[in-house]
Design a protein around this motif. Structure first.
Motif, short mmCIF file in Angstrom:
data_model
loop_
_atom_site.label_atom_id
_atom_site.label_comp_id
_atom_site.label_asym_id
_atom_site.label_seq_id
_atom_site.Cartn_x
_atom_site.Cartn_y
_atom_site.Cartn_z
N SER A 60 0.37 -1.40 0.22
CA SER A 60 -0.18 -0.27 -0.11
C SER A 60 0.73 0.80 -0.08
N LYS A 61 2.17 1.50 0.43
CA LYS A 61 2.84 2.46 0.87
C LYS A 61 3.84 2.14 -0.82
N ARG A 62 4.14 1.43 -1.20
CA ARG A 62 4.94 1.39 -2.40
C ARG A 62 3.93 2.33 -3.16
N ILE A 63 2.33 1.54 -3.64
CA ILE A 63 1.46 2.24 -4.51
C ILE A 63 1.61 3.78 -4.72
N ILE A 64 1.89 4.63 -3.45
CA ILE A 64 1.57 6.08 -3.25
C ILE A 64 3.21 6.16 -3.90
N ASP A 65 4.02 5.49 -4.05
CA ASP A 65 5.89 5.94 -3.62
C ASP A 65 5.87 5.45 -5.00
N LEU A 66 5.30 5.04 -6.43
CA LEU A 66 5.02 5.03 -7.01
C LEU A 66 4.48 5.78 -8.03
N TYR A 67 2.94 6.21 -7.85
CA TYR A 67 2.33 6.62 -8.03
C TYR A 67 3.04 8.22 -8.35
N GLU A 68 3.46 8.79 -6.93
CA GLU A 68 4.67 10.16 -7.06
C GLU A 68 5.75 10.29 -8.19
N VAL A 69 6.69 8.30 -8.32
CA VAL A 69 7.76 8.96 -9.69
C VAL A 69 7.06 8.55 -10.61
N VAL A 70 5.92 7.50 -10.52
CA VAL A 70 5.50 7.41 -12.41
C VAL A 70 4.66 8.85 -12.86
N ARG A 71 4.03 9.44 -12.11
CA ARG A 71 3.22 10.73 -12.54
C ARG A 71 3.97 11.62 -13.47
N ARG A 72 4.81 11.78 -12.27
CA ARG A 72 6.06 12.71 -12.87
C ARG A 72 6.74 11.72 -14.81
N PHE A 73 7.29 11.07 -14.17
CA PHE A 73 7.46 10.26 -15.85
C PHE A 73 6.37 10.14 -17.19
N GLU A 74 5.26 10.30 -16.89
CA GLU A 74 4.70 9.97 -17.55
C GLU A 74 4.26 8.62 -18.93
N PRO A 75 3.98 8.01 -17.84
CA PRO A 75 4.48 6.30 -19.45
C PRO A 75 3.16 6.59 -19.57
N ASP A 76 3.32 6.01 -20.83
CA ASP A 76 2.52 5.15 -22.07
C ASP A 76 1.81 3.84 -21.68
N ILE A 77 2.36 2.97 -20.86
CA ILE A 77 2.65 1.73 -20.55
C ILE A 77 3.56 1.28 -19.40
N LEU A 78 3.12 0.39 -18.92
CA LEU A 78 3.23 -0.63 -17.72
C LEU A 78 3.84 -2.02 -18.19
N VAL A 79 5.13 -2.80 -18.51
CA VAL A 79 5.66 -3.48 -18.23
C VAL A 79 5.83 -4.37 -17.04
N ALA A 80 5.52 -5.50 -16.71
CA ALA A 80 5.78 -5.55 -15.66
C ALA A 80 5.34 -7.34 -15.01
N TYR A 81 5.78 -8.16 -14.51
CA TYR A 81 5.58 -9.72 -13.92
C TYR A 81 3.88 -9.20 -13.63
N PRO A 82 3.25 -10.50 -12.87
CA PRO A 82 2.05 -10.07 -12.41
C PRO A 82 2.63 -9.50 -10.86
N ASN A 83 1.53 -8.44 -11.02
CA ASN A 83 2.93 -7.40 -10.28
C ASN A 83 1.40 -6.19 -9.42
N PRO A 84 0.23 -6.34 -8.53
CA PRO A 84 -0.36 -5.50 -8.29
C PRO A 84 -0.59 -3.76 -7.88
N THR A 85 0.84 -3.91 -6.87
CA THR A 85 1.09 -2.41 -6.84
C THR A 85 1.68 -1.63 -8.71
N ALA A 86 1.79 -2.04 -9.21
CA ALA A 86 2.20 -1.23 -10.68
C ALA A 86 0.80 -1.11 -11.29
N SER A 87 0.21 -2.29 -10.97
CA SER A 87 -1.10 -2.79 -12.22
C SER A 87 -1.98 -1.65 -11.23
N ARG A 88 -2.13 -1.17 -10.31
CA ARG A 88 -2.51 -1.21 -9.99
C ARG A 88 -2.31 0.86 -9.88
N VAL A 89 -1.53 0.90 -9.80
CA VAL A 89 -1.10 2.41 -10.38
C VAL A 89 -1.01 2.47 -11.65
#
Length: 344
Positions: free
Chosen positions: A70-99
């Motif tokens: 849950s904490k990682r979702i918030i921390d990822l959000y701050e970094v990813v929001r600034r980066f503004e990606p078009d796509i996420l590439v991950a393995y089955p990953n609840p935190t990154a997928s939620r962001v």
């Protein structure tokens, strides 16, 4: 195009680091690679071709996983929001997928572990693409997929090809440790804190290490956690606690043993005899064995110890030239590069 890759394990970090390197060099894209802050990830991050930004940590039980994820979702959000990606590439990953889902970004998920029920259930239904090997039965994934939303992409290969197919043997690392070729065994303990891991293999692990000692061989232990070093410490065990590329040690080993699957597959792709003592069935390993790669699996202690003794008496006899076997297989990082090139 901007691509965000998030890796949760050393194996995932290896694949995504090599993928990021290839994609960045050959396509006009920006890359953000993220991972978690663990001792093992931190060591690996120093020697891979494309380094990750380490965000968040890892829970060892269900409550810790819930809180830290849950904490990682918030921390990822701050970094990813600034980066503004078009796509996420991950393995089955609840935190990154939620962001990614919350930021309305596309999601591409790799998988070779359909047995990892918790992670798949919490992420694959959100995916736009699910990528997996043709060596795996599609039916193993259907229970996780929402067909209306998720496209399936398959390739004929295994993920470990991304960093093993161009490997060139280097014996300097084993010389620094004071080892001789074919006179030691690479050992990887089980992933005891994975959500799907419900077994206790400590006694079996200790008996295997004891058997290797009785055959006058050293064990090179790649610990997953600090307690692995304490649990399996003995006179014939060398603990790897510095950045070392595993392929170098696997290639010159007499045998590679893994409580999971990745290092056993790496070694077998290099032609080195390997086996896993993971209690469940790893379908991708079974497929590699059928293709002719020297990867084995045993259930009973007695047959496991007999196998170890047989290999260690004549290790070079059981090595396989895998060049022809690998030639017709696909590198997953190339598959992803083609997807991006075609704007998937």
């Amino acid at each position: 195009m901007k691509i965000w890759l998030d890796a949760l394990t050393p194996k995932q970090l290896l694949l995504f680091s090599y993928t990021a390197k290839k994609v960045e060099e050959e396509l006009n894209v920006e890359i953000l690679l993220t991972s978690r802050n663990t001792e093992e990830i931190e060591r690996l991050n120093r020697i891979i071709p494309f380094r990750a930004k380490l965000i968040g940590s890892y829970g060892k039980n269900f409550e810790e996983k819930l809180i830290l994820d849950s904490k990682r979702i918030i921390d990822l959000y701050e970094v990813v929001r600034r980066f503004e990606p078009d796509i996420l590439v991950a393995y089955p990953n609840p935190t990154a997928s939620r962001v990614a889902f919350g930021l309305k970004k596309k999601i591409l998920i790799f998988s070779d572990t359909p047995h990892a029920d918790h992670a798949h259930r919490l992420s694959v239904p959100l995916a736009d693409w699910l990528v997996f090997s043709k060596f795996l039965d599609k039916n193993l994934f259907y229970r996780y997929i929402l067909p209306k939303f998720t496209k399936i992409v398959t390739y004929r290969g295994v993920e470990e090809l991304a960093w093993t197919k161009d490997y060139f043997p280097n014996d300097e690392p084993i010389k620094k440790i004071g080892l001789n070729p074919f006179e030691y065994v690479v050992f990887r303990p089980p992933e005891r804190y994975a959500s799907y891991y419900i077994w206790d293999r400590n006694n079996l692990t200790k008996k295997i290490i004891q058997e290797i000692a009785e055959l006058d061989k050293k064990v090179v232990l790649f610990p997953r956690y600090e307690e692995d070093s304490l649990l399996f410490k003995s006179e014939n065990v060398i603990i790897i606690d510095v950045p070392v590329f595993g392929l170098d040690l696997e290639y010159f080993s007499a045998l590679t043993i893994s409580g999971g699957g990745t290092m056993a597959r790496e070694a077998s792709l290099l032609g080195v005899p390997s086996f896993t003592f993971f209690p469940g069935k790893i379908h991708i390993n079974t497929a590699l064995a059928k293709e002719g790669f020297p990867i084995y699996r045993f259930f009973e202690l007695e047959e496991t110890l007999k196998f170890i003794e047989m290999i260690l008496k004549e290790p070079e006899k059981y090595r396989v030239d895998t060049k022809k076997l690998i030639k017709d297989m696909e590198d997953p990082s190339v598959v992803v590069k083609k997807l991006f090139k075609n704007n998937i």
